[in-house]
Design a protein around this motif. Structure first.
Motif, PDB file in Angstrom:
ATOM      1  N   CYS A 193       0.822  -1.212   0.000  1.00  0.00           N
ATOM      2  CA  CYS A 193       0.000   0.000   0.000  1.00  0.00           C
ATOM      3  C   CYS A 193       0.855   1.262   0.000  1.00  0.00           C
ATOM      4  O   CYS A 193       0.570   2.229  -0.700  1.00  0.00           O
ATOM      5  CB  CYS A 193      -0.909  -0.042   1.229  1.00  0.00           C
ATOM      6  SG  CYS A 193      -2.451   0.865   1.053  1.00  0.00           S
ATOM      7  N   SER A 194       1.935   1.257   0.766  1.00  0.00           N
ATOM      8  CA  SER A 194       2.798   2.443   0.833  1.00  0.00           C
ATOM      9  C   SER A 194       3.531   2.677  -0.485  1.00  0.00           C
ATOM     10  O   SER A 194       3.902   3.812  -0.799  1.00  0.00           O
ATOM     11  CB  SER A 194       3.798   2.319   1.983  1.00  0.00           C
ATOM     12  OG  SER A 194       4.643   1.200   1.809  1.00  0.00           O
ATOM     13  N   SER A 195       3.719   1.631  -1.288  1.00  0.00           N
ATOM     14  CA  SER A 195       4.342   1.822  -2.596  1.00  0.00           C
ATOM     15  C   SER A 195       3.434   2.610  -3.529  1.00  0.00           C
ATOM     16  O   SER A 195       3.890   3.183  -4.520  1.00  0.00           O
ATOM     17  CB  SER A 195       4.696   0.470  -3.227  1.00  0.00           C
ATOM     18  OG  SER A 195       3.530  -0.260  -3.574  1.00  0.00           O
ATOM     19  N   VAL A 196       2.144   2.637  -3.208  1.00  0.00           N
ATOM     20  CA  VAL A 196       1.174   3.389  -4.003  1.00  0.00           C
ATOM     21  C   VAL A 196       0.964   4.795  -3.449  1.00  0.00           C
ATOM     22  O   VAL A 196       0.960   5.781  -4.185  1.00  0.00           O
ATOM     23  CB  VAL A 196      -0.179   2.645  -4.059  1.00  0.00           C
ATOM     24  CG1 VAL A 196      -1.218   3.457  -4.832  1.00  0.00           C
ATOM     25  CG2 VAL A 196      -0.016   1.268  -4.679  1.00  0.00           C
ATOM     26  N   TYR A 197       0.815   4.892  -2.117  1.00  0.00           N
ATOM     27  CA  TYR A 197       0.419   6.166  -1.510  1.00  0.00           C
ATOM     28  C   TYR A 197       1.531   6.863  -0.726  1.00  0.00           C
ATOM     29  O   TYR A 197       1.379   8.025  -0.359  1.00  0.00           O
ATOM     30  CB  TYR A 197      -0.763   5.937  -0.565  1.00  0.00           C
ATOM     31  CG  TYR A 197      -1.986   5.379  -1.242  1.00  0.00           C
ATOM     32  CD1 TYR A 197      -2.685   6.118  -2.196  1.00  0.00           C
ATOM     33  CD2 TYR A 197      -2.442   4.098  -0.949  1.00  0.00           C
ATOM     34  CE1 TYR A 197      -3.803   5.600  -2.821  1.00  0.00           C
ATOM     35  CE2 TYR A 197      -3.565   3.573  -1.561  1.00  0.00           C
ATOM     36  CZ  TYR A 197      -4.237   4.328  -2.505  1.00  0.00           C
ATOM     37  OH  TYR A 197      -5.343   3.809  -3.123  1.00  0.00           O
ATOM     38  N   GLY A 198       2.616   6.164  -0.425  1.00  0.00           N
ATOM     39  CA  GLY A 198       3.695   6.758   0.351  1.00  0.00           C
ATOM     40  C   GLY A 198       3.536   6.530   1.839  1.00  0.00           C
ATOM     41  O   GLY A 198       2.441   6.267   2.334  1.00  0.00           O
ATOM     42  N   THR A 199       4.637   6.645   2.567  1.00  0.00           N
ATOM     43  CA  THR A 199       4.633   6.356   3.999  1.00  0.00           C
ATOM     44  C   THR A 199       4.047   7.486   4.835  1.00  0.00           C
ATOM     45  O   THR A 199       3.780   7.295   6.015  1.00  0.00           O
ATOM     46  CB  THR A 199       6.054   6.052   4.485  1.00  0.00           C
ATOM     47  OG1 THR A 199       6.923   7.137   4.131  1.00  0.00           O
ATOM     48  CG2 THR A 199       6.583   4.766   3.848  1.00  0.00           C
ATOM     49  N   ASP A 200       3.848   8.649   4.251  1.00  0.00           N
ATOM     50  CA  ASP A 200       3.187   9.728   4.978  1.00  0.00           C
ATOM     51  C   ASP A 200       1.719   9.383   5.222  1.00  0.00           C
ATOM     52  O   ASP A 200       1.145   9.694   6.266  1.00  0.00           O
ATOM     53  CB  ASP A 200       3.297  11.043   4.203  1.00  0.00           C
ATOM     54  CG  ASP A 200       2.715  12.220   4.962  1.00  0.00           C
ATOM     55  OD1 ASP A 200       3.048  12.380   6.152  1.00  0.00           O
ATOM     56  OD2 ASP A 200       1.916  12.980   4.373  1.00  0.00           O
ATOM     57  N   VAL A 201       1.112   8.717   4.251  1.00  0.00           N
ATOM     58  CA  VAL A 201      -0.288   8.296   4.358  1.00  0.00           C
ATOM     59  C   VAL A 201      -0.390   6.914   4.996  1.00  0.00           C
ATOM     60  O   VAL A 201      -1.204   6.680   5.887  1.00  0.00           O
ATOM     61  CB  VAL A 201      -0.963   8.300   2.966  1.00  0.00           C
ATOM     62  CG1 VAL A 201      -2.364   7.699   3.036  1.00  0.00           C
ATOM     63  CG2 VAL A 201      -1.022   9.713   2.399  1.00  0.00           C
ATOM     64  N   ILE A 202       0.443   5.985   4.551  1.00  0.00           N
ATOM     65  CA  ILE A 202       0.358   4.596   5.013  1.00  0.00           C
ATOM     66  C   ILE A 202       1.314   4.398   6.192  1.00  0.00           C
ATOM     67  O   ILE A 202       2.493   4.077   6.025  1.00  0.00           O
ATOM     68  CB  ILE A 202       0.665   3.604   3.886  1.00  0.00           C
ATOM     69  CG1 ILE A 202      -0.213   3.902   2.674  1.00  0.00           C
ATOM     70  CG2 ILE A 202       0.433   2.166   4.378  1.00  0.00           C
ATOM     71  CD1 ILE A 202      -1.712   3.896   2.956  1.00  0.00           C
ATOM     72  N   THR A 203       0.801   4.604   7.378  1.00  0.00           N
ATOM     73  CA  THR A 203       1.540   4.370   8.610  1.00  0.00           C
ATOM     74  C   THR A 203       1.139   3.007   9.168  1.00  0.00           C
ATOM     75  O   THR A 203       0.309   2.302   8.598  1.00  0.00           O
ATOM     76  CB  THR A 203       1.222   5.461   9.641  1.00  0.00           C
ATOM     77  OG1 THR A 203      -0.154   5.305  10.070  1.00  0.00           O
ATOM     78  CG2 THR A 203       1.409   6.855   9.050  1.00  0.00           C
ATOM     79  N   ASN A 204       1.711   2.652  10.304  1.00  0.00           N
ATOM     80  CA  ASN A 204       1.336   1.399  10.960  1.00  0.00           C
ATOM     81  C   ASN A 204      -0.102   1.406  11.452  1.00  0.00           C
ATOM     82  O   ASN A 204      -0.641   0.355  11.832  1.00  0.00           O
ATOM     83  CB  ASN A 204       2.271   1.112  12.135  1.00  0.00           C
ATOM     84  CG  ASN A 204       3.670   0.764  11.692  1.00  0.00           C
ATOM     85  OD1 ASN A 204       3.880   0.264  10.591  1.00  0.00           O
ATOM     86  ND2 ASN A 204       4.654   1.045  12.543  1.00  0.00           N
ATOM     87  N   ASP A 205      -0.736   2.579  11.451  1.00  0.00           N
ATOM     88  CA  ASP A 205      -2.106   2.720  11.939  1.00  0.00           C
ATOM     89  C   ASP A 205      -3.137   2.621  10.819  1.00  0.00           C
ATOM     90  O   ASP A 205      -4.316   2.942  11.022  1.00  0.00           O
ATOM     91  CB  ASP A 205      -2.265   4.050  12.669  1.00  0.00           C
ATOM     92  CG  ASP A 205      -1.299   4.185  13.834  1.00  0.00           C
ATOM     93  OD1 ASP A 205      -0.946   3.149  14.425  1.00  0.00           O
ATOM     94  OD2 ASP A 205      -0.892   5.319  14.142  1.00  0.00           O
ATOM     95  N   VAL A 206      -2.700   2.195   9.650  1.00  0.00           N
ATOM     96  CA  VAL A 206      -3.576   2.046   8.484  1.00  0.00           C
ATOM     97  C   VAL A 206      -3.566   0.580   8.062  1.00  0.00           C
ATOM     98  O   VAL A 206      -2.557  -0.116   8.202  1.00  0.00           O
ATOM     99  CB  VAL A 206      -3.096   2.944   7.320  1.00  0.00           C
ATOM    100  CG1 VAL A 206      -3.859   2.648   6.028  1.00  0.00           C
ATOM    101  CG2 VAL A 206      -3.232   4.413   7.697  1.00  0.00           C
ATOM    102  N   ILE A 207      -4.685   0.112   7.553  1.00  0.00           N
ATOM    103  CA  ILE A 207      -4.805  -1.234   7.000  1.00  0.00           C
ATOM    104  C   ILE A 207      -5.374  -1.090   5.590  1.00  0.00           C
ATOM    105  O   ILE A 207      -6.222  -0.225   5.343  1.00  0.00           O
ATOM    106  CB  ILE A 207      -5.703  -2.116   7.894  1.00  0.00           C
ATOM    107  CG1 ILE A 207      -5.562  -3.595   7.567  1.00  0.00           C
ATOM    108  CG2 ILE A 207      -7.152  -1.677   7.855  1.00  0.00           C
ATOM    109  CD1 ILE A 207      -6.170  -4.507   8.632  1.00  0.00           C
TER     110      ILE A 207
END
Length: 272
Positions: A193-207
């Motif tokens: 998911c982070s490869s699509v949206y980046g780590t600013d959006v996809i943190t450990n608190d996202v599924i």
């Protein structure tokens, strides 16, 4: 919505390969507007299939919008922070299959909202809120969904199948459909998911979930449930989709409930 898209575009501008995201809150409910349809490429929910879902009609001085939520206790509903943000009141629709034909409704003011204090409107981090409701009794059409246990807090659920539900749109330009719909989705690794949206959006608190064949949540599904097939636990709160469309085949984003078990317990007393 245009302001949100502009701000978010700035937030991800430093990594132009990443997709922008938009929340799933529906279009305003002001005069002449309608509440958008349903989940894309899903299927109708039979009566009582998801007794824990509620429809949420929010109101503010600037208009209104539609979201979903999940019953987690006799006096508590969980939803997305971008749904409660700047709202003045909400009408809660219990036990509905047709969106506005509820078994009963309750209306509460913003004083009953417990919006996460660290909610970030730019990247949708901590996109979770609670609503303290009048007491409701549980029965076949109105019931709670259980939260994950504390033993599950480090389970990333990757590979698990889960059920999303709501009254969101059929497609990005769909006509209105008022009936509750469901879609079965497989949870994916956050690295995908982070490869699509980046780590600013996809943190450990996202599924995140995969959306093959356009099977996705969409506008109007915000705040609704993502519940595991195995164990029927609420693991996600519907949060966002790629800005280029619900049926684009890019991952859906949800707030990861296991990250907020302490926060939920501290506000509601509910824990497992």
């Amino acid at each position: 919505m245009k302001l949100f898209l502009s701000v978010l575009a700035l937030a991800v501008a430093s990594a132009s390969a990443f997709e922008s995201v938009v929340p799933h809150k529906d279009a305003p409910l002001g005069s002449g507007s309608s509440i958008a349809g349903r989940i894309t490429n899903g299927y109708p929910a039979y009566e009582g299939k998801v007794p824990y879902i509620v429809g949420l009609g929010f109101s503010s001085s600037s208009g209104g919008w539609w979201c979903g939520g999940s019953i987690i206790g006799n006096t508590w509903v969980v939803t997305a922070a971008h749904c409660t943000n700047n709202a003045e009141s909400v009408t809660i629709y219990y036990g509905a299959s047709w969106r506005l034909q509820a078994q009963y409704t309750h209306t509460v003011g913003s004083g009953n909202f417990r919006q996460h204090s660290n909610y970030n409107t730019n990247n949708l981090n901590n996109d979770i809120s609670l609503i303290n409701t009048p007491h409701v009794d549980f029965w076949s059409l109105v019931n709670k969904v259980e939260l994950p246990t504390y033993n599950d807090r480090y389970n990333n659920y990757a590979g698990w199948w889960a059920l999303a539900s709501g009254w969101g749109r059929t497609s990005d330009d769909s006509t209105v459909s008022d009936y509750l719909n469901c879609v079965d989705q497989q949870i994916i690794e956050n690295s995908q998911c982070s490869s699509v949206y980046g780590t600013d959006v996809i943190t450990n608190d996202v599924i995140c979930t995969a959306t093959p064949d356009g099977k996705s949540t969409c506008a109007g599904d915000s705040g609704g449930p993502l519940v595991t097939h195995d164990g029927n636990r609420l693991v996600g709160v519907t949060s966002f989709v790629a800005a280029n469309g619900c049926t684009a085949g890019l991952p859906d984003g949800f707030t990861r409930v296991t990250s907020y078990l302490d926060w939920i317990r501290d506000n509601t007393g509910i824990s497992y």
